[in-house]
Design a protein around this motif. Sequence first.
Motif, PDB file in Angstrom:
ATOM      1  N   GLU A  99       3.443   7.442 -15.263  1.00 60.80           N
ATOM      2  CA  GLU A  99       2.855   7.110 -16.555  1.00 60.80           C
ATOM      3  C   GLU A  99       2.245   5.704 -16.536  1.00 60.80           C
ATOM      4  O   GLU A  99       2.454   4.904 -17.444  1.00 60.80           O
ATOM      5  CB  GLU A  99       3.880   7.278 -17.671  1.00 60.80           C
ATOM      6  N   ASN A 100       1.529   5.421 -15.453  1.00 62.59           N
ATOM      7  CA  ASN A 100       0.813   4.148 -15.251  1.00 62.59           C
ATOM      8  C   ASN A 100       1.709   2.928 -15.141  1.00 62.59           C
ATOM      9  O   ASN A 100       1.248   1.795 -15.287  1.00 62.59           O
ATOM     10  CB  ASN A 100      -0.244   3.933 -16.338  1.00 62.59           C
ATOM     11  N   VAL A 101       2.994   3.143 -14.865  1.00 66.51           N
ATOM     12  CA  VAL A 101       3.916   2.033 -14.637  1.00 66.51           C
ATOM     13  C   VAL A 101       4.290   2.037 -13.157  1.00 66.51           C
ATOM     14  O   VAL A 101       4.832   3.032 -12.653  1.00 66.51           O
ATOM     15  CB  VAL A 101       5.192   2.157 -15.510  1.00 66.51           C
ATOM     16  N   GLU A 102       3.976   0.946 -12.478  1.00 70.70           N
ATOM     17  CA  GLU A 102       4.289   0.856 -11.054  1.00 70.70           C
ATOM     18  C   GLU A 102       5.798   0.814 -10.861  1.00 70.70           C
ATOM     19  O   GLU A 102       6.493   0.025 -11.501  1.00 70.70           O
ATOM     20  CB  GLU A 102       3.631  -0.389 -10.446  1.00 70.70           C
ATOM     21  N   ARG A 103       6.287   1.686  -9.966  1.00 72.38           N
ATOM     22  CA  ARG A 103       7.715   1.765  -9.689  1.00 72.38           C
ATOM     23  C   ARG A 103       8.072   1.090  -8.374  1.00 72.38           C
ATOM     24  O   ARG A 103       9.131   0.507  -8.232  1.00 72.38           O
ATOM     25  CB  ARG A 103       8.170   3.229  -9.648  1.00 72.38           C
ATOM     26  N   LEU A 104       7.180   1.224  -7.408  1.00 74.28           N
ATOM     27  CA  LEU A 104       7.448   0.724  -6.061  1.00 74.28           C
ATOM     28  C   LEU A 104       6.118   0.555  -5.366  1.00 74.28           C
ATOM     29  O   LEU A 104       5.191   1.345  -5.584  1.00 74.28           O
ATOM     30  CB  LEU A 104       8.297   1.760  -5.303  1.00 74.28           C
ATOM     31  N   HIS A 105       5.997  -0.468  -4.542  1.00 75.93           N
ATOM     32  CA  HIS A 105       4.880  -0.505  -3.606  1.00 75.93           C
ATOM     33  C   HIS A 105       5.432  -0.881  -2.238  1.00 75.93           C
ATOM     34  O   HIS A 105       6.439  -1.575  -2.133  1.00 75.93           O
ATOM     35  CB  HIS A 105       3.717  -1.398  -4.048  1.00 75.93           C
ATOM     36  N   ALA A 106       4.773  -0.344  -1.235  1.00 76.77           N
ATOM     37  CA  ALA A 106       5.211  -0.572   0.139  1.00 76.77           C
ATOM     38  C   ALA A 106       4.008  -0.863   1.014  1.00 76.77           C
ATOM     39  O   ALA A 106       2.953  -0.258   0.849  1.00 76.77           O
ATOM     40  CB  ALA A 106       5.959   0.652   0.670  1.00 76.77           C
ATOM     41  N   ASP A 107       4.183  -1.804   1.914  1.00 75.07           N
ATOM     42  CA  ASP A 107       3.190  -2.072   2.949  1.00 75.07           C
ATOM     43  C   ASP A 107       3.710  -1.418   4.221  1.00 75.07           C
ATOM     44  O   ASP A 107       4.836  -1.689   4.652  1.00 75.07           O
ATOM     45  CB  ASP A 107       2.990  -3.576   3.125  1.00 75.07           C
ATOM     46  N   VAL A 108       2.883  -0.558   4.775  1.00 69.90           N
ATOM     47  CA  VAL A 108       3.281   0.288   5.895  1.00 69.90           C
ATOM     48  C   VAL A 108       2.276   0.128   7.026  1.00 69.90           C
ATOM     49  O   VAL A 108       1.073   0.066   6.775  1.00 69.90           O
ATOM     50  CB  VAL A 108       3.307   1.776   5.464  1.00 69.90           C
ATOM     51  N   VAL A 109       2.765   0.099   8.243  1.00 67.63           N
ATOM     52  CA  VAL A 109       1.884   0.145   9.404  1.00 67.63           C
ATOM     53  C   VAL A 109       2.272   1.368  10.228  1.00 67.63           C
ATOM     54  O   VAL A 109       3.433   1.525  10.626  1.00 67.63           O
ATOM     55  CB  VAL A 109       1.968  -1.136  10.269  1.00 67.63           C
ATOM     56  N   LEU A 110       1.284   2.235  10.439  1.00 68.22           N
ATOM     57  CA  LEU A 110       1.439   3.403  11.305  1.00 68.22           C
ATOM     58  C   LEU A 110       0.745   3.099  12.627  1.00 68.22           C
ATOM     59  O   LEU A 110      -0.235   2.348  12.652  1.00 68.22           O
ATOM     60  CB  LEU A 110       0.763   4.633  10.684  1.00 68.22           C
ATOM     61  N   VAL A 111       1.230   3.713  13.687  1.00 65.64           N
ATOM     62  CA  VAL A 111       0.583   3.560  14.986  1.00 65.64           C
ATOM     63  C   VAL A 111       0.334   4.939  15.568  1.00 65.64           C
ATOM     64  O   VAL A 111       1.203   5.808  15.536  1.00 65.64           O
ATOM     65  CB  VAL A 111       1.442   2.710  15.953  1.00 65.64           C
ATOM     66  N   CYS A 112      -0.869   5.137  16.075  1.00 69.78           N
ATOM     67  CA  CYS A 112      -1.210   6.374  16.764  1.00 69.78           C
ATOM     68  C   CYS A 112      -0.545   6.350  18.137  1.00 69.78           C
ATOM     69  O   CYS A 112      -0.703   5.382  18.891  1.00 69.78           O
ATOM     70  CB  CYS A 112      -2.723   6.488  16.894  1.00 69.78           C
ATOM     71  N   MET A 113       0.210   7.416  18.439  1.00 71.03           N
ATOM     72  CA  MET A 113       1.041   7.403  19.638  1.00 71.03           C
ATOM     73  C   MET A 113       0.888   8.683  20.449  1.00 71.03           C
ATOM     74  O   MET A 113       0.873   9.773  19.895  1.00 71.03           O
ATOM     75  CB  MET A 113       2.499   7.248  19.209  1.00 71.03           C
ATOM     76  N   ASP A 114       0.779   8.530  21.745  1.00 69.83           N
ATOM     77  CA  ASP A 114       0.844   9.650  22.677  1.00 69.83           C
ATOM     78  C   ASP A 114       2.321  10.033  22.783  1.00 69.83           C
ATOM     79  O   ASP A 114       3.136   9.250  23.280  1.00 69.83           O
ATOM     80  CB  ASP A 114       0.293   9.233  24.046  1.00 69.83           C
TER      81      ASP A 114
END
Length: 136
Positions: A97-112
Amino acid sequence: MNFSTTAKVRFADVDPAGIVFYPRYFEMLNAAVEDWFAAMGWDFDLMHRRRKIGVPTVKLEAQFIVPSELGEVLDITLDVRKLGRSSCALRVTFSCENVERLHADVVLVCMDLEKRHSIAWPDELRPLIEGETVPA
């Protein structure tokens, strides 16, 4: 590029206080990442089983702002902040309802997955992550 999806807070997601138990947010975040790749035509079956590519989280920092409760529907938005050779930095925002609950900074890595090391994003996937339209 950003992507949005939703997640309903279920009974299994809450603790005895009736609010989302914090690790459940990370499960919802991972599901949103999986949905994002599927929306780009790179579902995890194609990536993991057929192409032997994974996208593990290598960095995760979260700020919990307002508790979420049983029955609420959370809006989850993934916003690409930076795309490197093999990494992708995201800001993931949970709101209701337009109220921020959580924010996260994420780094993904492409992996073999077979060689167990990072690889460059596939040429067919990179423009999709960047939000570019790929000619048919």
